[in-house]
Design a protein around this motif. Structure first.
Motif, PDB file in Angstrom:
ATOM      1  N   ARG A 105      41.903  39.401  42.991  1.00 56.17           N
ATOM      2  CA  ARG A 105      40.709  39.057  42.214  1.00 56.17           C
ATOM      3  C   ARG A 105      39.698  38.307  43.075  1.00 56.17           C
ATOM      4  O   ARG A 105      38.513  38.633  43.110  1.00 56.17           O
ATOM      5  CB  ARG A 105      41.113  38.237  41.000  1.00 56.17           C
TER       6      ARG A 105
ATOM      7  N   ASP B 224      35.951  39.502  44.029  1.00 54.53           N
ATOM      8  CA  ASP B 224      34.798  38.689  43.634  1.00 54.53           C
ATOM      9  C   ASP B 224      33.993  38.222  44.847  1.00 54.53           C
ATOM     10  O   ASP B 224      32.784  38.039  44.764  1.00 54.53           O
ATOM     11  CB  ASP B 224      35.265  37.471  42.822  1.00 54.53           C
TER      12      ASP B 224
ATOM     13  N   ALA C 289      41.668  45.567  39.634  1.00 51.39           N
ATOM     14  CA  ALA C 289      40.489  44.767  40.011  1.00 51.39           C
ATOM     15  C   ALA C 289      39.314  45.643  40.432  1.00 51.39           C
ATOM     16  O   ALA C 289      38.241  45.142  40.745  1.00 51.39           O
ATOM     17  CB  ALA C 289      40.850  43.806  41.141  1.00 51.39           C
TER      18      ALA C 289
END
Ligand code: SF4
Length: 346
Positions: free
Chosen positions: A122, A126, A167
């Motif tokens: 994750r 991001d 993800a």
């Protein structure tokens, strides 16, 4: 073929090496450490408990790596692959990814053994990571544990791959190094498994990287054998490369259910289109995976050199490059004191 991957390639400023190859791919090793001891890369007998890894102050900082990355984009570098050792063991790696993701025009990817992927995926996504490649050499626990030599189970790598897919990483590439007498029985099970999941499985011929893995030609399962094995059960047809210089030869399943790749450095050398350069974690530049020596950029970085001076140094290194190791490989060259793959990334 029009090389659309390299918008800068036509720019007169992009250096070409002695074989007319333009620089495009930068592989950056962010650590010489790894939590695996894969027998073909970091054999435990050599990289044991008393092995001296680099100290933190010797490693390039994230700021230094990013500064170099910006300078390399001047040379037409459009793709950066983060490697190691195992890159996810470098603390706060997502901070570096965010810094590199801010460099315009960069295709940012990473190769990992997947051991920490479930926890980290994750944050990597991001931070701006675009693509990911996961190494997995077998679905059979006993075989995989024998190859990573730290008894790490398959299931935890598969969990990492699933988390990466969830993800948004797609397609995920899976790298399998095939070594005769160790995991060739896993070729078909791996092909079936990843075909069903839409990930691109790439088979890598076992290579004489470094000088500690005891490489022998007899242990190489050739690209031809691998393709024939799969084709016998799941018919394949050759597919065009996505771009010139692509490392893997692409094969498509005739039934349209996906593709595989084969990286055949030993039996089908691809040096003619090699646009890759490697930066070690302590700032040495290597112009070939099978190099025996590198060029120190860290002393320029820490010695007050300007971007233009570093730029000129890189240009001069590339212009002198004439590497084509895989075309000249012999049993003798295999014994050369080549740099370890765990130090400069695959
Ligand atoms: S052997 Fe060296 S020159 Fe040839 S493809 Fe590999 S890295 Fe490039």
């Amino acid at each position: 073929m029009n090389d659309s991957r390299m918008p800068y390639a036509v720019a007169a400023t992009v250096p070409h090496d002695q074989l007319g190859r333009a620089l495009h791919d930068l592989r950056i090793s962010v650590t010489d450490r790894c939590n695996f001891r894969c027998v073909y890369c970091m054999p435990k007998e050599v990289f044991g408990r008393d092995h001296q890894f680099l100290e933190r102050r010797e490693l390039l900082t994230f700021e230094e790596i990013t500064r170099l990355a910006r300078i390399f984009t001047r040379h037409g570098v459009g793709k950066i692959r983060l490697t190691g050792g195992e890159p996810l063991v470098r603390r706060n790696l997502e901070e570096l990814i965010a810094m590199l993701a801010a460099v315009p025009g960069l295709d940012l990817t990473l190769t990992t053994n997947g051991s920490l992927l479930k926890q980290k995926t994750r944050a990597l996504r991001d931070a701006g990571l675009k693509r990911i490649t996961v190494s997995l050499d077998s679905l059979d626990d006993e075989t995989f544990m024998r190859m990573n030599d730290v008894d790490f189970p398959v299931a935890r790598v598969l969990e990492g791959i699933e988390a990466a897919a969830a993800a948004g990483f797609a397609p995920i590439k899976i790298n399998m190094v095939v070594k005769r007498g160790m995991n060739e029985a896993g070729i078909l099970p791996m092909a079936r498994f990843f075909r069903e999941r839409g990930h691109i499985l790439r088979f890598i011929e076992y290579m004489d990287v470094g000088h500690t893995n005891g490489w022998r030609m007899d242990d190489v399962v050739t690209a031809r054998e691998i393709v024939e094995r799969i084709n016998a059960e799941m018919p394949l047809e050759p597919a065009d490369p996505n771009y010139r210089g692509e490392v893997a030869r692409r094969w498509r399943y005739r039934d349209g259910s996906g593709e595989i790749g084969v990286i055949a450095s030993v039996t089908q050398a691809f040096c003619r289109d090699c646009t890759r350069v490697r930066l070690s974690t302590e700032g040495k530049l290597y112009t070939c995976l099978f190099a025996t020596g590198g060029h120190d950029l860290r002393s320029l970085l820490r010695g007050g050199a300007s971007d233009d001076e570093i730029d000129a140094a890189i240009r001069a290194i590339w212009a002198k490059r004439s590497d084509r190791y895989s075309e000249i490989r012999t049993a003798q060259t295999a014994k050369l004191e080549k740099i370890e793959m765990s130090y400069i990334g695959g």
